[in-house]
Design a protein around this motif. Structure first.
Motif, PDB file in Angstrom:
ATOM      1  N   VAL A  83       0.850  -1.189   0.000  1.00 39.79           N
ATOM      2  CA  VAL A  83       0.000   0.000   0.000  1.00 39.79           C
ATOM      3  C   VAL A  83       0.888   1.242   0.000  1.00 39.79           C
ATOM      4  CG1 VAL A  83      -1.781   1.314   1.235  1.00 39.79           C
ATOM      5  CG2 VAL A  83      -1.819  -1.176   1.319  1.00 39.79           C
ATOM      6  N   LEU A  84       0.509   2.224  -0.813  1.00 44.30           N
ATOM      7  CA  LEU A  84       1.198   3.511  -0.811  1.00 44.30           C
ATOM      8  C   LEU A  84       0.395   4.510   0.006  1.00 44.30           C
ATOM      9  CD1 LEU A  84       2.163   3.883  -4.589  1.00 44.30           C
ATOM     10  CD2 LEU A  84       3.622   3.083  -2.707  1.00 44.30           C
ATOM     11  N   GLY A  85       1.051   5.190   0.917  1.00 42.97           N
ATOM     12  CA  GLY A  85       0.390   6.227   1.684  1.00 42.97           C
ATOM     13  C   GLY A  85       0.309   7.521   0.894  1.00 42.97           C
ATOM     14  N   TYR A  86      -0.455   8.459   1.415  1.00 47.26           N
ATOM     15  CA  TYR A  86      -0.616   9.762   0.763  1.00 47.26           C
ATOM     16  C   TYR A  86       0.738  10.445   0.625  1.00 47.26           C
ATOM     17  CZ  TYR A  86      -2.115  14.566  -0.010  1.00 47.26           C
ATOM     18  OH  TYR A  86      -2.265  15.827  -0.519  1.00 47.26           O
ATOM     19  N   GLY A  87       0.988  10.987  -0.565  1.00 47.32           N
ATOM     20  CA  GLY A  87       2.217  11.739  -0.779  1.00 47.32           C
ATOM     21  C   GLY A  87       3.447  10.906  -1.075  1.00 47.32           C
ATOM     22  N   THR A  88       3.289   9.603  -1.196  1.00 49.57           N
ATOM     23  CA  THR A  88       4.446   8.752  -1.454  1.00 49.57           C
ATOM     24  C   THR A  88       4.860   8.820  -2.912  1.00 49.57           C
ATOM     25  OG1 THR A  88       3.788   7.224   0.288  1.00 49.57           O
ATOM     26  CG2 THR A  88       5.346   6.406  -1.338  1.00 49.57           C
ATOM     27  N   THR A  89       6.142   9.011  -3.154  1.00 44.64           N
ATOM     28  CA  THR A  89       6.685   9.028  -4.510  1.00 44.64           C
ATOM     29  C   THR A  89       7.895   8.104  -4.578  1.00 44.64           C
ATOM     30  OG1 THR A  89       8.112  10.920  -4.019  1.00 44.64           O
ATOM     31  CG2 THR A  89       5.936  11.409  -4.931  1.00 44.64           C
ATOM     32  N   GLY A  90       8.205   7.663  -5.777  1.00 39.01           N
ATOM     33  CA  GLY A  90       9.403   6.867  -5.987  1.00 39.01           C
ATOM     34  C   GLY A  90       9.253   5.377  -5.783  1.00 39.01           C
ATOM     35  N   LEU A  91       8.109   4.942  -5.285  1.00 38.57           N
ATOM     36  CA  LEU A  91       7.849   3.518  -5.101  1.00 38.57           C
ATOM     37  C   LEU A  91       6.509   3.166  -5.721  1.00 38.57           C
ATOM     38  CD1 LEU A  91       8.918   3.063  -1.349  1.00 38.57           C
ATOM     39  CD2 LEU A  91      10.245   2.405  -3.370  1.00 38.57           C
ATOM     40  N   SER A  92       6.277   1.867  -5.940  1.00 39.72           N
ATOM     41  CA  SER A  92       5.005   1.429  -6.514  1.00 39.72           C
ATOM     42  C   SER A  92       4.544   0.151  -5.822  1.00 39.72           C
ATOM     43  CB  SER A  92       5.155   1.187  -8.025  1.00 39.72           C
ATOM     44  OG  SER A  92       6.157   0.220  -8.275  1.00 39.72           O
ATOM     45  N   VAL A  93       3.233  -0.077  -5.850  1.00 43.37           N
ATOM     46  CA  VAL A  93       2.672  -1.295  -5.275  1.00 43.37           C
ATOM     47  C   VAL A  93       3.234  -2.500  -6.027  1.00 43.37           C
ATOM     48  CG1 VAL A  93       0.551  -2.623  -4.932  1.00 43.37           C
ATOM     49  CG2 VAL A  93       0.578  -0.168  -4.473  1.00 43.37           C
ATOM     50  N   GLY A  94       3.643  -3.517  -5.272  1.00 47.65           N
ATOM     51  CA  GLY A  94       4.228  -4.708  -5.867  1.00 47.65           C
ATOM     52  C   GLY A  94       5.739  -4.650  -6.016  1.00 47.65           C
ATOM     53  N   GLN A  95       6.331  -3.528  -5.699  1.00 42.95           N
ATOM     54  CA  GLN A  95       7.779  -3.369  -5.860  1.00 42.95           C
ATOM     55  C   GLN A  95       8.539  -4.051  -4.727  1.00 42.95           C
ATOM     56  OE1 GLN A  95       9.014   0.714  -6.163  1.00 42.95           O
ATOM     57  NE2 GLN A  95      11.132   0.192  -6.676  1.00 42.95           N
ATOM     58  N   ARG A  96       9.609  -4.733  -5.080  1.00 44.80           N
ATOM     59  CA  ARG A  96      10.514  -5.337  -4.089  1.00 44.80           C
ATOM     60  C   ARG A  96      11.401  -4.246  -3.493  1.00 44.80           C
ATOM     61  NH1 ARG A  96      12.446 -10.731  -4.847  1.00 44.80           N
ATOM     62  NH2 ARG A  96      14.551  -9.860  -4.714  1.00 44.80           N
ATOM     63  N   VAL A  97      11.489  -4.220  -2.158  1.00 43.55           N
ATOM     64  CA  VAL A  97      12.260  -3.182  -1.478  1.00 43.55           C
ATOM     65  C   VAL A  97      13.020  -3.766  -0.286  1.00 43.55           C
ATOM     66  CG1 VAL A  97      10.730  -1.268  -2.121  1.00 43.55           C
ATOM     67  CG2 VAL A  97      10.265  -2.578  -0.027  1.00 43.55           C
ATOM     68  N   PHE A  98      14.007  -3.007   0.184  1.00 42.42           N
ATOM     69  CA  PHE A  98      14.671  -3.345   1.438  1.00 42.42           C
ATOM     70  C   PHE A  98      15.018  -2.047   2.142  1.00 42.42           C
ATOM     71  CE2 PHE A  98      18.179  -2.346  -1.229  1.00 42.42           C
ATOM     72  CZ  PHE A  98      19.322  -2.165  -0.466  1.00 42.42           C
ATOM     73  N   GLY A  99      15.231  -2.125   3.457  1.00 44.57           N
ATOM     74  CA  GLY A  99      15.559  -0.909   4.186  1.00 44.57           C
ATOM     75  C   GLY A  99      15.436  -1.078   5.678  1.00 44.57           C
ATOM     76  N   LEU A 100      15.263   0.058   6.356  1.00 46.29           N
ATOM     77  CA  LEU A 100      15.186   0.099   7.817  1.00 46.29           C
ATOM     78  C   LEU A 100      13.934   0.846   8.251  1.00 46.29           C
ATOM     79  CD1 LEU A 100      18.875   1.118   8.668  1.00 46.29           C
ATOM     80  CD2 LEU A 100      17.816  -1.095   9.150  1.00 46.29           C
ATOM     81  N   THR A 101      13.360   0.407   9.366  1.00 45.94           N
ATOM     82  CA  THR A 101      12.222   1.134   9.931  1.00 45.94           C
ATOM     83  C   THR A 101      12.714   2.134  10.969  1.00 45.94           C
ATOM     84  OG1 THR A 101      11.894  -0.465  11.724  1.00 45.94           O
ATOM     85  CG2 THR A 101      10.722  -0.869   9.655  1.00 45.94           C
ATOM     86  N   ASP A 102      11.854   3.077  11.303  1.00 45.21           N
ATOM     87  CA  ASP A 102      12.143   4.055  12.340  1.00 45.21           C
ATOM     88  C   ASP A 102      12.254   3.349  13.694  1.00 45.21           C
ATOM     89  OD1 ASP A 102      11.208   6.060  14.514  1.00 45.21           O
ATOM     90  OD2 ASP A 102      11.602   7.343  12.790  1.00 45.21           O
ATOM     91  N   TRP A 103      13.206   3.778  14.527  1.00 42.58           N
ATOM     92  CA  TRP A 103      13.428   3.109  15.817  1.00 42.58           C
ATOM     93  C   TRP A 103      12.205   3.192  16.733  1.00 42.58           C
ATOM     94  CZ3 TRP A 103      16.772   0.824  13.520  1.00 42.58           C
ATOM     95  CH2 TRP A 103      18.089   1.196  13.260  1.00 42.58           C
ATOM     96  N   THR A 104      11.431   4.266  16.670  1.00 45.77           N
ATOM     97  CA  THR A 104      10.329   4.449  17.623  1.00 45.77           C
ATOM     98  C   THR A 104       8.990   3.948  17.093  1.00 45.77           C
ATOM     99  OG1 THR A 104       9.994   6.717  16.837  1.00 45.77           O
ATOM    100  CG2 THR A 104      11.439   6.421  18.742  1.00 45.77           C
ATOM    101  N   ARG A 105       9.005   3.229  16.003  1.00 47.86           N
ATOM    102  CA  ARG A 105       7.786   2.629  15.466  1.00 47.86           C
ATOM    103  C   ARG A 105       7.846   1.119  15.624  1.00 47.86           C
ATOM    104  NH1 ARG A 105       5.939   5.146   9.719  1.00 47.86           N
ATOM    105  NH2 ARG A 105       5.869   7.339  10.296  1.00 47.86           N
ATOM    106  N   ASP A 106       6.695   0.473  15.484  1.00 45.32           N
ATOM    107  CA  ASP A 106       6.686  -0.979  15.463  1.00 45.32           C
ATOM    108  C   ASP A 106       7.569  -1.460  14.329  1.00 45.32           C
ATOM    109  OD1 ASP A 106       5.181  -1.523  17.691  1.00 45.32           O
ATOM    110  OD2 ASP A 106       3.281  -1.553  16.606  1.00 45.32           O
ATOM    111  N   GLY A 107       8.270  -2.571  14.588  1.00 43.54           N
ATOM    112  CA  GLY A 107       9.281  -3.035  13.663  1.00 43.54           C
ATOM    113  C   GLY A 107       8.853  -4.129  12.718  1.00 43.54           C
TER     114      GLY A 107
END
Length: 204
Positions: A83-107
């Motif tokens: 799912v893409l949130g409001y204002g999201t650019t540069g990514l698309s639904v179904g796209q393979r991604v990797f990265g890191l989550t914010d420390w103060t959010r659920d992981g």
């Protein structure tokens, strides 16, 4: 969705529990789940966790100092954007991604996670999800040490301690790729591994 949560800092990993948690569906994602401008929901295919997270204040409290337990640990991930949130650019639904989550959010020790799009990068199709999840924190640590703090330039020499380890092997490869002369250190048993990762020399 299934997720692993922690509730007791003193108990550490002994109190990690597999539970059912609500999916971050589109309605909740629109604001009720704490998602904000530029967030995406990722279906998690692989994630990473370090026990040190259970010592970080951000695992237990939010940015305002409020208790956030039961919280979902894990910050490294690889998966598919669902799912893409409001204002999201540069990514698309179904796209393979990797990265890191914010420390103060659920992981990421869950089937789905809300992530800021800016903290994700495309994962090429020929790279396994487990590799994508495993490289993020070690790779970022090595990159920051070499280039953000060390200002490494081609032609310089760099000493990489623990060159056969997780961060050390990443630092060795990145430094070699940048044109540096790499001297690795470690136990004798790690010599060949460090040389295979690109160290020019190895010191026991």
């Amino acid at each position: 969705m299934k997720a692993i949560v922690v509730t007791d800092q003193a108990a550490g990993t002994a109190r990690m529990t597999l539970v059912e948690r609500p999916d971050p569906d589109a309605a909740r994602f629109a604001g009720l789940s704490g998602a904000s401008y530029g967030d995406v929901i990722v279906e998690v295919h692989a994630s990473g966790f370090t026990g040190d997270e259970l010592e970080w204040p951000s695992t237990w409290i939010d940015r305002l100092g409020r208790d956030r337990t039961p919280s979902i640990p894990g910050h490294e991930l690889a998966g598919v954007v669902s799912v893409l949130g409001y204002g999201t650019t540069g990514l698309s639904v179904g796209q393979r991604v990797f990265g890191l989550t914010d420390w103060t959010r659920d992981g990421t020790l869950a089937e789905y996670v809300v992530v800021e799009a800016r903290n994700l990068a495309p994962l090429p199709g020929d790279i396994d999800f487990t590799v994508g999840a495993g490289v993020t924190m070690a790779g970022l640590t090595a990159w920051q040490g070499l280039f953000d703090h060390g200002r490494l330039q081609a032609g310089q020499s760099v000493l990489v301690h623990g060159a056969a380890g997780v961060v050390g092997s990443m630092a060795t490869q990145l430094a070699r790729e940048a044109g540096a002369y790499v001297i690795g250190t470690g136990r004798a048993a790690g010599r060949q591994t460090a040389l295979d990762f690109g160290a020019h020399e190895f010191v026991d």
